[in-house]
Design a protein around this motif. Structure first.
Motif, PDB file in Angstrom:
ATOM      1  N   SER B  61       0.839  -1.197   0.000  1.00 35.60           N
ATOM      2  CA  SER B  61       0.000   0.000   0.000  1.00 35.60           C
ATOM      3  C   SER B  61       0.876   1.249   0.000  1.00 35.60           C
ATOM      4  O   SER B  61       2.014   1.221   0.466  1.00 35.60           O
ATOM      5  CB  SER B  61      -0.933  -0.014   1.212  1.00 35.60           C
ATOM      6  N   LYS B  62       0.327   2.335  -0.517  1.00 40.64           N
ATOM      7  CA  LYS B  62       1.082   3.586  -0.656  1.00 40.64           C
ATOM      8  C   LYS B  62       0.544   4.630   0.328  1.00 40.64           C
ATOM      9  O   LYS B  62      -0.670   4.726   0.529  1.00 40.64           O
ATOM     10  CB  LYS B  62       0.949   4.131  -2.087  1.00 40.64           C
ATOM     11  N   GLY B  63       1.454   5.405   0.870  1.00 42.66           N
ATOM     12  CA  GLY B  63       1.060   6.414   1.854  1.00 42.66           C
ATOM     13  C   GLY B  63       0.204   7.532   1.266  1.00 42.66           C
ATOM     14  O   GLY B  63       0.430   7.970   0.142  1.00 42.66           O
ATOM     15  N   ILE B  64      -0.799   7.947   1.997  1.00 41.23           N
ATOM     16  CA  ILE B  64      -1.591   9.124   1.623  1.00 41.23           C
ATOM     17  C   ILE B  64      -1.797   9.998   2.866  1.00 41.23           C
ATOM     18  O   ILE B  64      -1.502   9.573   3.969  1.00 41.23           O
ATOM     19  CB  ILE B  64      -2.974   8.779   1.022  1.00 41.23           C
ATOM     20  N   ASP B  65      -2.307  11.189   2.660  1.00 41.01           N
ATOM     21  CA  ASP B  65      -2.583  12.110   3.774  1.00 41.01           C
ATOM     22  C   ASP B  65      -4.088  12.190   3.996  1.00 41.01           C
ATOM     23  O   ASP B  65      -4.842  12.301   3.038  1.00 41.01           O
ATOM     24  CB  ASP B  65      -2.090  13.530   3.456  1.00 41.01           C
ATOM     25  N   ALA B  66      -4.516  12.162   5.208  1.00 34.35           N
ATOM     26  CA  ALA B  66      -5.931  12.349   5.530  1.00 34.35           C
ATOM     27  C   ALA B  66      -6.083  12.521   7.030  1.00 34.35           C
ATOM     28  O   ALA B  66      -5.126  12.343   7.785  1.00 34.35           O
ATOM     29  CB  ALA B  66      -6.749  11.149   5.071  1.00 34.35           C
ATOM     30  N   SER B  67      -7.269  12.880   7.433  1.00 36.02           N
ATOM     31  CA  SER B  67      -7.567  13.000   8.853  1.00 36.02           C
ATOM     32  C   SER B  67      -8.968  12.455   9.089  1.00 36.02           C
ATOM     33  O   SER B  67      -9.860  12.684   8.268  1.00 36.02           O
ATOM     34  CB  SER B  67      -7.476  14.475   9.248  1.00 36.02           C
ATOM     35  N   ILE B  68      -9.143  11.739  10.152  1.00 34.96           N
ATOM     36  CA  ILE B  68     -10.434  11.105  10.437  1.00 34.96           C
ATOM     37  C   ILE B  68     -10.831  11.440  11.869  1.00 34.96           C
ATOM     38  O   ILE B  68      -9.989  11.413  12.769  1.00 34.96           O
ATOM     39  CB  ILE B  68     -10.321   9.578  10.280  1.00 34.96           C
ATOM     40  N   VAL B  69     -12.100  11.752  12.050  1.00 36.56           N
ATOM     41  CA  VAL B  69     -12.567  12.117  13.390  1.00 36.56           C
ATOM     42  C   VAL B  69     -13.815  11.329  13.734  1.00 36.56           C
ATOM     43  O   VAL B  69     -14.720  11.187  12.899  1.00 36.56           O
ATOM     44  CB  VAL B  69     -12.894  13.638  13.468  1.00 36.56           C
ATOM     45  N   PHE B  70     -13.879  10.798  14.929  1.00 37.73           N
ATOM     46  CA  PHE B  70     -15.094  10.167  15.435  1.00 37.73           C
ATOM     47  C   PHE B  70     -15.544  10.890  16.690  1.00 37.73           C
ATOM     48  O   PHE B  70     -14.719  11.421  17.431  1.00 37.73           O
ATOM     49  CB  PHE B  70     -14.851   8.707  15.812  1.00 37.73           C
ATOM     50  N   VAL B  71     -16.815  10.863  16.947  1.00 34.61           N
ATOM     51  CA  VAL B  71     -17.328  11.369  18.216  1.00 34.61           C
ATOM     52  C   VAL B  71     -17.919  10.181  18.957  1.00 34.61           C
ATOM     53  O   VAL B  71     -18.794   9.494  18.426  1.00 34.61           O
ATOM     54  CB  VAL B  71     -18.396  12.459  18.003  1.00 34.61           C
ATOM     55  N   LEU B  72     -17.401   9.918  20.157  1.00 34.31           N
ATOM     56  CA  LEU B  72     -17.945   8.829  20.969  1.00 34.31           C
ATOM     57  C   LEU B  72     -18.852   9.420  22.047  1.00 34.31           C
ATOM     58  O   LEU B  72     -18.651  10.533  22.499  1.00 34.31           O
ATOM     59  CB  LEU B  72     -16.828   8.047  21.661  1.00 34.31           C
ATOM     60  N   THR B  73     -19.845   8.636  22.446  1.00 34.64           N
ATOM     61  CA  THR B  73     -20.718   9.105  23.512  1.00 34.64           C
ATOM     62  C   THR B  73     -21.250   7.907  24.289  1.00 34.64           C
ATOM     63  O   THR B  73     -21.088   6.766  23.872  1.00 34.64           O
ATOM     64  CB  THR B  73     -21.852   9.972  22.940  1.00 34.64           C
ATOM     65  N   SER B  74     -21.854   8.182  25.432  1.00 34.58           N
ATOM     66  CA  SER B  74     -22.425   7.104  26.232  1.00 34.58           C
ATOM     67  C   SER B  74     -23.698   6.599  25.557  1.00 34.58           C
ATOM     68  O   SER B  74     -24.295   7.287  24.733  1.00 34.58           O
ATOM     69  CB  SER B  74     -22.768   7.633  27.622  1.00 34.58           C
ATOM     70  N   ALA B  75     -24.111   5.404  25.944  1.00 35.09           N
ATOM     71  CA  ALA B  75     -25.321   4.800  25.365  1.00 35.09           C
ATOM     72  C   ALA B  75     -26.529   5.709  25.591  1.00 35.09           C
ATOM     73  O   ALA B  75     -27.348   5.924  24.691  1.00 35.09           O
ATOM     74  CB  ALA B  75     -25.552   3.432  25.983  1.00 35.09           C
ATOM     75  N   GLN B  76     -26.593   6.257  26.785  1.00 36.86           N
ATOM     76  CA  GLN B  76     -27.722   7.114  27.166  1.00 36.86           C
ATOM     77  C   GLN B  76     -27.848   8.322  26.224  1.00 36.86           C
ATOM     78  O   GLN B  76     -28.920   8.622  25.705  1.00 36.86           O
ATOM     79  CB  GLN B  76     -27.475   7.589  28.588  1.00 36.86           C
ATOM     80  N   LYS B  77     -26.723   8.959  25.998  1.00 39.00           N
ATOM     81  CA  LYS B  77     -26.714  10.139  25.145  1.00 39.00           C
ATOM     82  C   LYS B  77     -26.950   9.754  23.678  1.00 39.00           C
ATOM     83  O   LYS B  77     -27.646  10.455  22.942  1.00 39.00           O
ATOM     84  CB  LYS B  77     -25.371  10.864  25.292  1.00 39.00           C
ATOM     85  N   ALA B  78     -26.356   8.626  23.290  1.00 37.43           N
ATOM     86  CA  ALA B  78     -26.475   8.180  21.894  1.00 37.43           C
ATOM     87  C   ALA B  78     -27.934   7.978  21.507  1.00 37.43           C
ATOM     88  O   ALA B  78     -28.349   8.314  20.397  1.00 37.43           O
ATOM     89  CB  ALA B  78     -25.694   6.890  21.689  1.00 37.43           C
ATOM     90  N   ARG B  79     -28.713   7.447  22.430  1.00 37.79           N
ATOM     91  CA  ARG B  79     -30.119   7.149  22.134  1.00 37.79           C
ATOM     92  C   ARG B  79     -30.906   8.419  21.827  1.00 37.79           C
ATOM     93  O   ARG B  79     -31.892   8.402  21.113  1.00 37.79           O
ATOM     94  CB  ARG B  79     -30.748   6.375  23.289  1.00 37.79           C
ATOM     95  N   LYS B  80     -30.443   9.530  22.394  1.00 39.25           N
ATOM     96  CA  LYS B  80     -31.139  10.799  22.146  1.00 39.25           C
ATOM     97  C   LYS B  80     -30.694  11.448  20.845  1.00 39.25           C
ATOM     98  O   LYS B  80     -31.299  12.398  20.380  1.00 39.25           O
ATOM     99  CB  LYS B  80     -30.835  11.770  23.296  1.00 39.25           C
ATOM    100  N   LEU B  81     -29.577  10.955  20.292  1.00 39.67           N
ATOM    101  CA  LEU B  81     -28.966  11.649  19.167  1.00 39.67           C
ATOM    102  C   LEU B  81     -29.430  11.172  17.788  1.00 39.67           C
ATOM    103  O   LEU B  81     -28.961  11.673  16.781  1.00 39.67           O
ATOM    104  CB  LEU B  81     -27.441  11.562  19.250  1.00 39.67           C
ATOM    105  N   GLY B  82     -30.300  10.182  17.724  1.00 46.69           N
ATOM    106  CA  GLY B  82     -30.795   9.800  16.406  1.00 46.69           C
ATOM    107  C   GLY B  82     -30.519   8.365  16.044  1.00 46.69           C
ATOM    108  O   GLY B  82     -30.127   7.553  16.876  1.00 46.69           O
ATOM    109  N   ASP B  83     -30.723   8.080  14.761  1.00 49.18           N
ATOM    110  CA  ASP B  83     -30.775   6.689  14.312  1.00 49.18           C
ATOM    111  C   ASP B  83     -29.466   6.167  13.751  1.00 49.18           C
ATOM    112  O   ASP B  83     -29.392   5.024  13.324  1.00 49.18           O
ATOM    113  CB  ASP B  83     -31.836   6.551  13.209  1.00 49.18           C
ATOM    114  N   HIS B  84     -28.452   6.998  13.686  1.00 49.73           N
ATOM    115  CA  HIS B  84     -27.243   6.563  12.985  1.00 49.73           C
ATOM    116  C   HIS B  84     -26.166   6.011  13.896  1.00 49.73           C
ATOM    117  O   HIS B  84     -25.019   5.885  13.516  1.00 49.73           O
ATOM    118  CB  HIS B  84     -26.669   7.715  12.158  1.00 49.73           C
ATOM    119  N   THR B  85     -26.584   5.646  15.107  1.00 45.40           N
ATOM    120  CA  THR B  85     -25.606   5.157  16.076  1.00 45.40           C
ATOM    121  C   THR B  85     -24.968   3.850  15.625  1.00 45.40           C
ATOM    122  O   THR B  85     -25.655   2.952  15.165  1.00 45.40           O
ATOM    123  CB  THR B  85     -26.294   4.916  17.433  1.00 45.40           C
TER     124      THR B  85
END
Lengths: 386, 239
Positions: B61-85
């Motif tokens: 594989s060849k090197g590339i540049d990028a940046s990736i971000v995730f947001v983690l949350t508790s189960a309780q909060k996730a349930r309030k945040l919508g369907d894409h959990t």
């Protein structure tokens, strides 16, 4: 639901220029002592968290991978945390996540640093950390920024160099009683004032030395800790914060990053009045003025008032708030990450009454360790209780 | 050395490794992030420049540049945040010895250990039938085969044959690196694990477009820290 986490063992190596030993060997020595004193073997350890400052110091890329067999992490979940000088106190915070989360019941936390391979001075590892456009053309070095910061602190509160020198006198004096210390000495304020200027107003004896060394602690869940020892030391509060990486955008007279990290840790530990509730403190002291700076950030002294506390003897081992009873970085030495962990070990021993000649006079039940670093903008704090 | 040892110990045919590159680079053609996508065959892969024998350039594989971000949350909060959990059901990580000559080069023991921990946490009893898709290490072509075996998604020495017969194709029984993986998208060094996780999350959210694996409910993500390490991590994700 987070679980209560205890420290059940601690280990440390001699802090020196140790050219003949590898980082693996230094890690081994500290880990072995921590395991032995906790009455454990590697089989009992479920995860390992290590800490070490820039790879350039040891001269090994990805040194967390390189030294992991020395500390006994083969086949175990191992992670290396890194926030520059703040790493030593951040390492047990990384371990705390492992145990408090319920993921593991035991975690070995090891901090290692070997600065001697770098010539002519470890400071050269920092050439490349500054902003290429705004800072490097100025010929910035860390000492340069510290001298600005020290001057700013002195200017804002009308503090004299002699008052700051009291910290070096105290800490190097305390270090005489530390078996691992590199620079323990009975010196006077005059000695500090007359020492060679490095970057005015910073002088040779205002600064901690480069060192090689390692230190380790073992964390355990409440259930396991109570089986292992009658004297667990509880890691009741942890905190960390980053300020701006641009030193030009920071308040040089006051470490806000320490205040925020401390408030996070105090809140977690239920501490309302730190000055009354903290019995013994190990703030980060790579420079003498930094101990004062950090005491104020930690809310253990009012702004600009830490020098007076020091002169009045409040921060001596027999004072009302002993500060750096170990001898600190100024006296014990400054193998970056290991120096922060040395502070964790010291509070562990102080709260268990095992600090020998270094034992503080008052009955210490609650202690604090703090480190600082990265691009001089990270604060890491832990609150511990017996 | 590791590839040669893996091929010898498992009796895997050399061309099966090339098929990993063929599959992943083909998948990447449908991925907007897949800058190393290509429609090529095993012959082209095997006759590309030698990187370090037996490994070729098209299998690295060849090197590339990028940046990736995730947001983690508790189960309780996730349930309030919508369907894409997307739920993290299990995690594990491990390191084998840093000393190359002390390792079993044919096996990825660090993957076996990391997977063991993640499977235990997620209560995965039979990995081979549990997952709907997997994003696994393909820093080098043979690593995908070696990792699939360590993950128990293929039995020892069988991953090569399975990739050659289409089991791991995007429309196969268990799509592996449907995103194109590192061979098709590029390698992000320390961020590679997050890239693999990102591709799995997009699949589990049903947002993978032309790459979409139908009825994707359970995904496996595995990544290797790269040379010179024997360190890797595994995550079991679900929606």
């Amino acid at each position: 639901m987070r679980r209560r986490v205890a420290i059940v063992g601690a280990g440390i190596t001699l802090f020196r220029r140790r050219m003949l030993e590898t980082p693996k060997e230094l890690s081994f020595e500290a880990s072995k002592m921590a395991l032995d004193t906790a009455g454990l073997t590697l089989k009992d350890i479920q995860s390992v968290v290590s800490g070490s400052a820039p790879d350039a110091f040891d001269g090994v890329h990805m040194k967390g991978e390189y030294y992991l067999d020395g500390m006994g992490a083969i086949g175990k979940p191992h992670e290396r945390v890194y926030v520059g000088g703040g790493t030593g106190v951040f390492t047990p915070i990384g371990g705390w996540w492992n145990v408090a989360s319920g993921l593991y019941d035991t975690c070995l936390c090891v901090a290692e640093e070997k600065m001697s391979p770098l010539h002519p001075h470890p400071q050269y590892a920092f050439w490349s950390i500054f902003d290429q456009i705004l800072e490097r053309p100025l010929g910035t070095t860390l000492l340069w920024i510290f001298s600005l910061e020290m001057r700013r602190y002195m200017h804002k509160y009308g503090i004299k160099e002699e008052e700051i020198a009291e910290v070096a006198v105290k800490n190097k004096g305390n270090a005489v009683d530390h078996p691992c210390a590199q620079l323990g000495a009975k010196i006077t304020v005059e000695d500090v004032m007359r020492s060679e200027p490095i970057c005015e107003p910073v002088k040779r004896l205002d600064v901690s030395p480069p060192s090689d060394g390692a230190a380790a602690v073992i964390l355990a869940s409440e259930k396991v800790a109570k089986k292992l020892t009658d004297q667990p030391v509880w890691l009741d509060g942890v905190g960390w914060t980053l300020d701006s990486t641009h030193w030009t955008n920071r308040d040089l007279a006051y470490p806000e990053y320490v205040e925020k990290a401390a408030k996070m840790a105090y809140k977690m530990a239920g501490i309302k009045n730190p000055r009354k509730e903290i019995d013994v403190a190990e703030p980060y002291d790579p420079f003498d003025y930094k101990e004062l700076h950090h005491l104020e950030g930690l809310q253990l002294a009012g702004k600009g008032e830490a020098p007076k506390m020091t002169i009045d003897g409040v921060t001596q081992r027999d004072g009302d708030l002993p500060v750096c009873p170990s001898g600190g970085l100024l006296g014990v030495g400054n193998p970056i990450a290991a120096a922060g962990m040395m502070k964790i070990c010291e509070i562990f021993w102080q709260l268990r009454g095992e600090a020998g000649k270094r034992q503080v006079k008052k009955d210490a039940r609650t202690g604090l360790a703090q480190a600082w670093g990265d691009l001089m903008q990270v604060g890491t704090v832990t609150v511990m209780r017996s | 050395m590791e590839m040669a040892r893996y091929l010898k110990e498992t009796g895997t045919k050399r061309e099966y490794c090339a098929q990993v590159a063929v599959k992943n680079k083909k998948n990447a053609l449908s991925n907007s992030r897949g800058v190393h996508g290509a429609n090529i065959d095993k012959g082209i892969v095997m006759h590309s420049q030698v990187a370090a024998s037996p490994l070729t350039e098209l299998e690295s594989s060849k090197g590339i540049d990028a940046s990736i971000v995730f947001v983690l949350t508790s189960a309780q909060k996730a349930r309030k945040l919508g369907d894409h959990t997307v739920w993290i059901r299990g995690i594990g990580w491990s390191s084998d010895t840093p000393v190359v000559e002390d390792r079993d080069l044919a096996r990825a023991e660090y993957v076996e250990q990391a997977a063991g921990r993640a499977y235990k946490m997620a209560n995965v009893k039979s990995p081979a039938s549990y997952f709907d898709l997997a994003e696994v290490d393909d820093t080098y072509s043979y690593k995908e085969l070696q990792s699939l075996e360590a993950l128990k998604l293929a039995s020892k020495g069988k991953a090569g044959k399975m990739v050659d017969t289409g089991t791991f194709d995007i429309d196969g029984r268990l799509p592996v690196n449907a995103s194109g993986g590192s061979l098709g998208v590029g390698h992000l060094l320390e961020a590679t694990g997050l890239h693999r996780t990102l591709e799995a999350v997009i699949q589990l959210r049903g947002q993978a477009g032309r790459l979409q694996v139908p009825r994707a409910k359970r995904a496996l993500v595995q990544s290797w820290r790269g040379l010179p390490t024997a360190t890797g991590a595994v995550a079991v994700l679900g929606n």
